[in-house]
Design a protein around this motif. Sequence first.
Motif, mmCIF file in Angstrom:
data_model
loop_
_atom_site.group_PDB
_atom_site.id
_atom_site.type_symbol
_atom_site.label_atom_id
_atom_site.label_comp_id
_atom_site.label_asym_id
_atom_site.label_seq_id
_atom_site.Cartn_x
_atom_site.Cartn_y
_atom_site.Cartn_z
ATOM 1 N N ARG A 124 1.430 -1.421 0.246
ATOM 2 C CA ARG A 124 -0.131 0.149 -0.315
ATOM 3 C C ARG A 124 0.705 1.102 -0.013
ATOM 4 N NH1 ARG A 124 -4.919 0.320 4.508
ATOM 5 N NH2 ARG A 124 -3.272 1.203 5.708
ATOM 6 N N TYR A 125 0.617 2.304 -1.025
ATOM 7 C CA TYR A 125 1.303 3.123 -1.153
ATOM 8 C C TYR A 125 1.228 4.246 0.224
ATOM 9 C CZ TYR A 125 3.181 2.568 -5.309
ATOM 10 O OH TYR A 125 3.834 1.870 -6.556
ATOM 11 N N LYS A 126 1.917 4.836 0.328
ATOM 12 C CA LYS A 126 2.326 6.054 2.100
ATOM 13 C C LYS A 126 0.459 6.456 1.214
ATOM 14 C CE LYS A 126 6.301 6.456 3.897
ATOM 15 N NZ LYS A 126 7.749 7.364 3.345
ATOM 16 N N TYR A 145 -5.239 -0.777 -0.868
ATOM 17 C CA TYR A 145 -4.219 -2.155 -1.516
ATOM 18 C C TYR A 145 -3.406 -1.486 -3.426
ATOM 19 C CZ TYR A 145 -3.178 -3.672 2.788
ATOM 20 O OH TYR A 145 -2.986 -3.393 4.434
ATOM 21 N N ALA A 146 -2.083 -1.556 -3.434
ATOM 22 C CA ALA A 146 -2.182 -1.344 -4.876
ATOM 23 C C ALA A 146 -1.635 -2.737 -5.164
ATOM 24 C CB ALA A 146 -0.944 -0.454 -5.108
ATOM 25 N N VAL A 147 -1.481 -3.759 -4.751
ATOM 26 C CA VAL A 147 -1.238 -5.272 -4.421
ATOM 27 C C VAL A 147 -1.665 -5.538 -3.335
ATOM 28 C CG1 VAL A 147 0.285 -6.636 -4.795
ATOM 29 C CG2 VAL A 147 0.356 -4.840 -6.501
ATOM 30 N N GLY A 205 -3.443 -6.745 -17.037
ATOM 31 C CA GLY A 205 -4.064 -6.150 -16.535
ATOM 32 C C GLY A 205 -4.477 -4.693 -17.384
ATOM 33 N N PRO A 206 -5.597 -4.265 -16.826
ATOM 34 C CA PRO A 206 -5.890 -3.192 -16.995
ATOM 35 C C PRO A 206 -4.890 -2.085 -16.381
ATOM 36 C CG PRO A 206 -8.012 -4.010 -15.623
ATOM 37 C CD PRO A 206 -7.099 -5.196 -16.077
ATOM 38 N N ASN A 207 -5.091 -0.856 -17.058
ATOM 39 C CA ASN A 207 -4.512 0.052 -16.636
ATOM 40 C C ASN A 207 -5.003 0.372 -14.908
ATOM 41 O OD1 ASN A 207 -3.022 1.233 -18.635
ATOM 42 N ND2 ASN A 207 -4.432 2.514 -19.247
ATOM 43 N N GLY A 208 -3.769 0.374 -14.303
ATOM 44 C CA GLY A 208 -3.742 0.910 -12.843
ATOM 45 C C GLY A 208 -3.926 -0.333 -11.753
ATOM 46 N N ALA A 209 -3.568 -1.655 -12.331
ATOM 47 C CA ALA A 209 -3.965 -3.440 -11.602
ATOM 48 C C ALA A 209 -3.272 -3.537 -10.930
ATOM 49 C CB ALA A 209 -4.287 -3.695 -12.832
ATOM 50 N N GLY A 210 -2.001 -2.711 -10.921
ATOM 51 C CA GLY A 210 -1.025 -2.450 -9.905
ATOM 52 C C GLY A 210 0.311 -3.519 -10.695
ATOM 53 N N LYS A 211 0.647 -4.134 -11.733
ATOM 54 C CA LYS A 211 1.819 -4.797 -12.476
ATOM 55 C C LYS A 211 2.710 -3.978 -12.317
ATOM 56 C CE LYS A 211 0.095 -3.701 -16.175
ATOM 57 N NZ LYS A 211 -1.294 -3.119 -16.247
ATOM 58 N N THR A 212 2.727 -2.578 -12.804
ATOM 59 C CA THR A 212 4.415 -1.923 -11.715
ATOM 60 C C THR A 212 4.094 -2.351 -10.947
ATOM 61 O OG1 THR A 212 3.911 -0.163 -13.808
ATOM 62 C CG2 THR A 212 5.813 0.105 -11.962
ATOM 63 N N THR A 213 3.329 -2.002 -9.862
ATOM 64 C CA THR A 213 4.042 -1.963 -8.599
ATOM 65 C C THR A 213 4.560 -3.164 -7.724
ATOM 66 O OG1 THR A 213 2.628 -0.210 -8.281
ATOM 67 C CG2 THR A 213 2.798 -2.440 -6.033
ATOM 68 N N THR A 214 3.930 -4.565 -9.214
ATOM 69 C CA THR A 214 4.887 -6.178 -7.975
ATOM 70 C C THR A 214 5.923 -6.317 -9.114
ATOM 71 O OG1 THR A 214 2.186 -6.660 -8.708
ATOM 72 C CG2 THR A 214 3.861 -8.396 -8.864
#
Lengths: 555, 248
Positions: free
Chosen positions: B10-12, B17-19, B36-45
């Motif tokens: 979870r980002y500050k 939760y982002a992931v 996954g669609p935009n904003g799904a949490g791929k980059t975060t993972t």
Amino acid sequence: MKSRVISLYSAMLNTHYGLSAGKYYYIKKKQRLWEPLVIVASMGWLLVLAVWFAWMLTEQLFLGGLAFGQPHLALISGTLIVSVLGLFFGFFNVLSTFYFSNDLSILLAWPLRSWEILLAKLGVIVTGQYILNALFLLPIGIRYGLLARVGVGYVVSAFVVFLVLPVIPLVIASALSVVLMRLVNLSRYRDKLTLIGGILLLVIVFGGTYWLQQNVGTDDPSVLLEQLLSQADGLVKAVGRVFPPSVWAAQAMAYAHTSQGWINLLYLVASSALGLIVLYVLGEKVFLQGVIAGLEGSRGGKRRKKVVLEHVERGAFLTLLSTERKLFVRDPNFALNGLIGYVLLPVMALLPLFGQNLEGNPFEQLNFGEMDPLLVMGGISLFFMVMIAMSMIPSTTFSREGRYLWIVRTLPLSIGQIIRPRVAAAQVVNTVGCVLGLLPLSYLFGWGVLEVGFGIVFGLLLSSVVAYLLVILDLSRPMLNWINPIKAVKSNFNSIVGMFGTMVIAFLLGALFFLNARTATLWLIPLELLLVTGILGGLAWFLTRNVAPKLWAKI
Amino acid sequence: MIRLQGVSKRYKGASTYAVRDLDLEVRPGEIFGFLGPNGAGKTTTIKMIVGLLKADQGKVLVNGHDLTLDPIAAKRSMGYVPDKPDLYPRLTGLEYLNLIGDVYGVDGPTRSKRLAHYLEMFQLTEAVGDLIQSFSRGMQQKLALTGALLHAPALFILDEPMVGLDPKSSHLFKEIMREHVKQGNTVFFSTHVLEVAEQLCNRVGIIKQGELIACGTMEELRTGRDRDGSSLEKLFLELTDEGGSYEE
Ligand SMILES: Nc1ncnc2c1ncn2[C@@H]1O[C@H](COP(=O)(O)OP(=O)(O)O)[C@@H](O)[C@H]1O
Ligand SMILES: [Mg+2]
């Protein structure tokens, strides 16, 4: 409706000095309130020092000058100092506002006339110069006025002088930067030339001093000044030959009640007006047209050399060191701000020589030439330490990475392996810069090889551990979310804290040396240097082992 | 090759939760598509896998190395191309590549051979001596890719690699992924375009609003249902051109 120029000007002033960002954090969000306190404290300290210095200098020069009928020597020194400072800062400011700022391409696309852009940009530069001038000229002018019991005429002409004084240095600085950029643009070796240009300026100043000496027929500055002073008006003429406007300015103020004063004021105002025209033409024809030409692609007609995929295999340490150094020196926003100190400090140290051998000259008490070798050595070590903080290379090393930090963070390296080359890179630049400034000073004051050599060795040790701590300081709270690189160094709080902290250490050590001189225990100085290096080094070692890895994982 | 166990982030300051509680396994030798669609949490993972972000909870293992306990060993076995290829603008392309080569200890002859191969393929041989700031976005992406492959990593991670590439380059990128796997390595990449995953992947995982809702081969997914039992059809629609809901 606010005029377009004014709103453009205030927007630029905002970004240049980070005013909006400051307001946002400190006033609106009431966050990080201790930051402005430290800034005010460190700035205030410098301010008091500068004012006190100008005040005392005026007093001494007034009394000294009175002895041979030149009481306005103080005014000449003042106008000369601010003119030289204006020349330097003007040079760097013109380069960074006109050649290296990335807002011109945006501004040119807006429905603005070119003179509006120009006026706003010059306004920002001149504002900085007025602040700087006020720092020196106000105390000098007031002290002189009190001593000479001047009248209303003095106040009026002093005001006019203050207004027009920044113009001519700025014109010269602009012309110099135009010449430099022409040379640089013509060459394949852009980076190197930009650096060389800065050093060239230093050479010009030293060359000027040399030329002055040659013209009078001696190279011993004390004999030279004695000669100059023994002739009536000698010093005035000598300065007048190098930079006449400062003499006009001084005489306009000193003889404000006579026709001679008014004539001098007329000279000054007329030449400044002429300078303004030159400045405008330069701006319109060279800066803006040059930028437009630059936007069309700088590679233009140049043929590309065939790239050979060759390389020297190096260890991680060396390759990171050279990358860090390149990235710093190649970005003019970093290099101009970081390297200016190396040029400015030695020059400022030389300026007071103009007043040497005067009766009661405050610098006589310092008497650099006859200082104890151990004291010289200690001073040089402190110089190295202060300069590495002033360069801002270690204290902004992670901040400068900004959105490129992912590269280093995904490399398979420990934080120790990442910190060490950064310290070394700062040390490489610092050593070159300090030695370049030190050599002419040592020559001039006749310092021995031994004391300078040991000073450099101790200085290297001391500045290395300080750089280590500064790197860790930046690691603890890097400023990564910038778009304009200048933010990463200029509005970075780490560089200010780093400078202030280092100054405090330097001040304490300096006080200790002074005490040593008083109690005839100068032989303690090397031990004291080693002790402080040891303590700070131990701290750096501890932090690298126990704190830095956590900070690195947390970013 | 990659093993995520109960990973959450979870980002500050964020309320969601982002992931969230992500379990995922990527096997050696496969091309795995993270969909996954935009904003799904791929980059975060992906950032948690390559060590740019710290997971709040859970474990990330790469090549058997725990990313918090032994990040250096884990990083050594990875090559990563981010979604935004931010490379030092004031280094030349070659200087950047040599920096990577030196840090990963790629010896001279091997380095020359690989550089010649990739730069030729991307037609960067001419430009590689220029400052990166003069590169176009696509050229920077190719340079980042060359850098990531220079040490022949066992695990190759790409975040939305096809975005902003012309058809020829995106074909090249796909070829390179296949080639890399053929040499016994693993590829993990994210995308929001179903089509790309279909062409390339042995297996895919689908993430939505930070949670993995399906994982398996294309065939398994097409006929299957996601965790809460609803059909995957609607989601697939979102991820294809016909769905009309994706931009870029
Ligand atoms: N630096 C950040 N700070 C706060 N929230 C973020 C940050 N980066 C991403 N997010 C949020 O996390 C969620 C997942 O983002 P991301 O991983 O970038 O998605 P994807 O790559 O699948 O498009 C989004 O809701 C996004 O808004
Ligand atoms: Mg993404």
